[in-house]
Design a protein around this motif. Structure first.
Motif, PDB file in Angstrom:
ATOM      1  N   PHE A 102       0.732  -1.140   0.008  1.00 30.62           N
ATOM      2  CA  PHE A 102      -0.039   0.142   0.064  1.00 30.62           C
ATOM      3  C   PHE A 102       0.784   1.210   0.196  1.00 30.62           C
ATOM      4  O   PHE A 102       0.759   2.207  -0.715  1.00 30.62           O
ATOM      5  CB  PHE A 102      -0.816   0.066   1.273  1.00 30.62           C
ATOM      6  N   LEU A 103       1.822   1.358   0.850  1.00 34.68           N
ATOM      7  CA  LEU A 103       2.927   2.504   0.978  1.00 34.68           C
ATOM      8  C   LEU A 103       3.366   2.614  -0.436  1.00 34.68           C
ATOM      9  O   LEU A 103       3.658   3.762  -0.813  1.00 34.68           O
ATOM     10  CB  LEU A 103       3.852   2.335   2.048  1.00 34.68           C
ATOM     11  N   GLY A 104       3.878   1.604  -0.971  1.00 34.21           N
ATOM     12  CA  GLY A 104       4.397   1.711  -2.304  1.00 34.21           C
ATOM     13  C   GLY A 104       3.820   2.039  -3.512  1.00 34.21           C
ATOM     14  O   GLY A 104       3.980   3.000  -4.069  1.00 34.21           O
ATOM     15  N   PHE A 105       2.468   1.809  -3.418  1.00 31.03           N
ATOM     16  CA  PHE A 105       1.669   2.147  -4.576  1.00 31.03           C
ATOM     17  C   PHE A 105       1.138   3.774  -4.205  1.00 31.03           C
ATOM     18  O   PHE A 105       0.963   4.501  -5.094  1.00 31.03           O
ATOM     19  CB  PHE A 105       0.256   1.166  -4.574  1.00 31.03           C
ATOM     20  N   SER A 106       0.901   4.056  -3.083  1.00 30.19           N
ATOM     21  CA  SER A 106       0.688   5.390  -2.672  1.00 30.19           C
ATOM     22  C   SER A 106       1.504   6.476  -2.669  1.00 30.19           C
ATOM     23  O   SER A 106       1.160   7.731  -2.400  1.00 30.19           O
ATOM     24  CB  SER A 106      -0.458   5.378  -1.392  1.00 30.19           C
ATOM     25  N   GLY A 107       2.836   5.969  -2.551  1.00 29.89           N
ATOM     26  CA  GLY A 107       3.806   6.814  -2.190  1.00 29.89           C
ATOM     27  C   GLY A 107       4.022   7.547  -1.240  1.00 29.89           C
ATOM     28  O   GLY A 107       4.939   8.432  -0.832  1.00 29.89           O
ATOM     29  N   GLN A 108       3.389   6.900   0.029  1.00 27.17           N
ATOM     30  CA  GLN A 108       3.324   7.395   1.492  1.00 27.17           C
ATOM     31  C   GLN A 108       4.630   6.569   1.961  1.00 27.17           C
ATOM     32  O   GLN A 108       4.771   5.527   1.794  1.00 27.17           O
ATOM     33  CB  GLN A 108       2.301   7.369   2.062  1.00 27.17           C
ATOM     34  N   SER A 109       4.981   7.259   3.335  1.00 27.99           N
ATOM     35  CA  SER A 109       5.823   6.545   4.205  1.00 27.99           C
ATOM     36  C   SER A 109       5.008   6.035   5.348  1.00 27.99           C
ATOM     37  O   SER A 109       3.969   6.595   5.615  1.00 27.99           O
ATOM     38  CB  SER A 109       6.956   7.290   4.802  1.00 27.99           C
ATOM     39  N   LYS A 110       5.540   5.289   5.933  1.00 25.58           N
ATOM     40  CA  LYS A 110       4.845   4.990   7.411  1.00 25.58           C
ATOM     41  C   LYS A 110       4.482   6.044   8.378  1.00 25.58           C
ATOM     42  O   LYS A 110       3.598   6.112   9.001  1.00 25.58           O
ATOM     43  CB  LYS A 110       5.557   3.754   8.074  1.00 25.58           C
ATOM     44  N   GLU A 111       5.669   6.860   8.169  1.00 22.52           N
ATOM     45  CA  GLU A 111       5.612   8.124   9.028  1.00 22.52           C
ATOM     46  C   GLU A 111       4.561   9.085   8.507  1.00 22.52           C
ATOM     47  O   GLU A 111       3.610   9.385   9.438  1.00 22.52           O
ATOM     48  CB  GLU A 111       6.821   8.829   9.078  1.00 22.52           C
ATOM     49  N   ASP A 112       4.223   8.936   7.243  1.00 23.47           N
ATOM     50  CA  ASP A 112       3.309   9.904   6.833  1.00 23.47           C
ATOM     51  C   ASP A 112       1.724   9.299   7.238  1.00 23.47           C
ATOM     52  O   ASP A 112       0.911   9.882   7.634  1.00 23.47           O
ATOM     53  CB  ASP A 112       3.268   9.649   5.160  1.00 23.47           C
ATOM     54  N   LEU A 113       1.753   8.074   7.186  1.00 26.92           N
ATOM     55  CA  LEU A 113       0.405   7.353   7.575  1.00 26.92           C
ATOM     56  C   LEU A 113       0.136   7.470   9.000  1.00 26.92           C
ATOM     57  O   LEU A 113      -0.871   7.614   9.424  1.00 26.92           O
ATOM     58  CB  LEU A 113       0.509   5.779   6.935  1.00 26.92           C
TER      59      LEU A 113
END
Length: 437
Positions: free
Chosen positions: A333-344
């Motif tokens: 999910f993080l890879g597809f959305s371009g987010q980091s875990k910290e962003d989430l």
């Protein structure tokens, strides 16, 4: 054992503990029995070195750390229980004294559950809920059912469109070098779902079965992998197959296929009843949420950051579990959305703080109202769970006890009873009319 607790600021305090010398001796014995198994001394078999010779050769101090590791968690747990505090974070421990023949003394700085000062919690006002199903909502629900029962048909000659499912191979690289997670074969991608890097799906639209193309995209600046963030990438894409949704006609045959009714008119009437029931349940949940929010707003509470962080981690874990149930995981999910875990985690922080606040306030209301949970209520809850999972009550109880969730069951029942009390004592009021411009 002696234990004292002194609050030093807000939710932080110091726990001072002194453990008797005989327990220190027992911990040293335990440490010796562990260490001696690995010790070799000339003239003795491995693990058979007498204690006096071991201490003479290595010193009693060589056992102290292992002894502390054995004794500290046990003593800390007892001290917490003895002083009746509720830690919400790992303690910051300072050893004051540990030696053979002496007592064990340590201090622990501990963040504890905060005190809650309730404000008004009975008679709070919330907006009245209007429950009705419009023709437009009924039409939208029928369209959703159409989508759900659509048939995926292979497209032979037409070009890929938004909404089609493309079966593709892709091989990604940056500056000619492949990167981890950038390759797949026969991957099913719904075009227009925005699950891939921005711009990727748009460039697949228009391709035909058998086509190949170099898809050029730029990773977002906040991409979770620092090595790829902001970089331009090229994906070699090959389209193996295209599939398109074909919606069924909304007629009597459709009603027969998706329901127990023979005509579309009968099905629509029943569907409207279902939507009304769903809205009633949503309105009930919304009122409960609004009441709890209002009661929480009226309370005074200083929430420790540790509790918010812990709740964020729970939310991330729950999110990952939901993704796994859908055939994905958090990393994908993080890879597809371009987010980091910290962003989430940052996105979840506000909701996490709200959850913590609400739960603490509800817990305090339950204490103020002397809300208790009876054995009969627990048995009823277990029976409902057993019926839902088609297991026996004994099995459900055993599962909950084995995974440590049984205590949570009582808390959940208490929570529901508390919310029911607050709702029962709340008032629904008409929202004020909007001011004329």
């Amino acid at each position: 054992m002696k234990a004292t607790w002194e609050k030093i600021e807000k939710n932080l305090g110091v726990l001072e503990v002194e453990v008797d010398a005989d327990r220190v001796a027992a911990a040293l014995d335990k440490a010796f029995n562990k260490v001696v198994k690995q010790v070799s001394v000339p003239g003795f078999r491995k693990g058979k070195v007498p204690r006096p010779i071991f201490e003479k050769r290595y010193g009693i101090e060589s056992l102290y750390q292992d002894a502390i590791d054995f004794l500290l968690p046990e003593a800390y747990g007892e001290a917490v229980e003895q002083t009746d505090i509720f830690p919400v974070d790992s303690p910051d421990v300072e050893i004051d004294q540990f030696a053979k023949g002496e007592s064990f003394k340590f201090k622990a700085k501990v963040t504890v559950k905060p005190e809650v000062t309730l404000g008004e919690y009975k008679g709070v006002e919330v907006p009245v809920s209007k429950i009705e199903v419009s023709d437009e909502e009924l039409t939208q629900e029928l369209e959703r059912l159409q989508q759900r029962h659509a048939e995926l048909v292979v497209v032979d000659e037409d070009a890929a469109q938004s909404g089609d499912t493309a079966i593709i191979d892709f091989d990604g690289s940056v500056d000619g070098v492949q990167f981890e997670g950038g390759q797949a074969e026969k991957y099913s991608l719904e075009l227009g779902s925005n699950t891939f890097i921005p711009g990727f799906e748009d460039q697949v639209i228009g391709l035909h079965t058998g086509d190949s193309k170099d898809v050029e995209v730029t990773f977002p600046e906040n991409y979770h992998s620092a090595d790829l963030a902001g970089k331009q990438a090229v994906f070699k894409v090959k389209v193996h197959e295209l599939k398109r949704k074909v919606l069924p006609e909304l007629d009597d045959e459709f009603a027969k296929d998706v329901s127990e009714f023979d005509t579309l008119a009968e099905f629509k009437e029943d569907l409207k009843k279902q939507l009304l029931e769903r809205k009633e349940n949503e309105a009930k949940a919304a009122r409960e949420g609004a009441v709890v929010e209002k009661v929480a707003e009226n309370a005074t509470i200083d929430i420790p950051e540790a509790m918010v962080k812990s709740e964020v981690q729970n939310m991330v874990r729950d999110f990952d579990n939901r993704l796994r149930s859908q055939g994905m995981n958090l990393e994908m999910f993080l890879g597809f959305s371009g987010q980091s875990k910290e962003d989430l985690e940052e996105q979840m922080k506000t909701d996490a703080e709200k959850r913590v606040r609400n739960n603490l306030v509800l817990e305090q209301v339950a204490k103020a109202e002397n809300i208790e949970v009876s054995e009969a209520e627990i048995d009823e809850e277990l029976k409902n769970m057993a019926d839902a999972y088609k297991r026996s009550v004994e099995e459900i109880r055993s599962i909950l006890e084995s995974n440590g969730s049984f205590a949570n069951l009582k808390e959940e029942i208490s929570l529901r009873k508390t919310i029911a009390l607050l709702v029962e004592n709340s008032k629904e009021v008409e929202a004020p009319a909007a001011a004329a411009e």
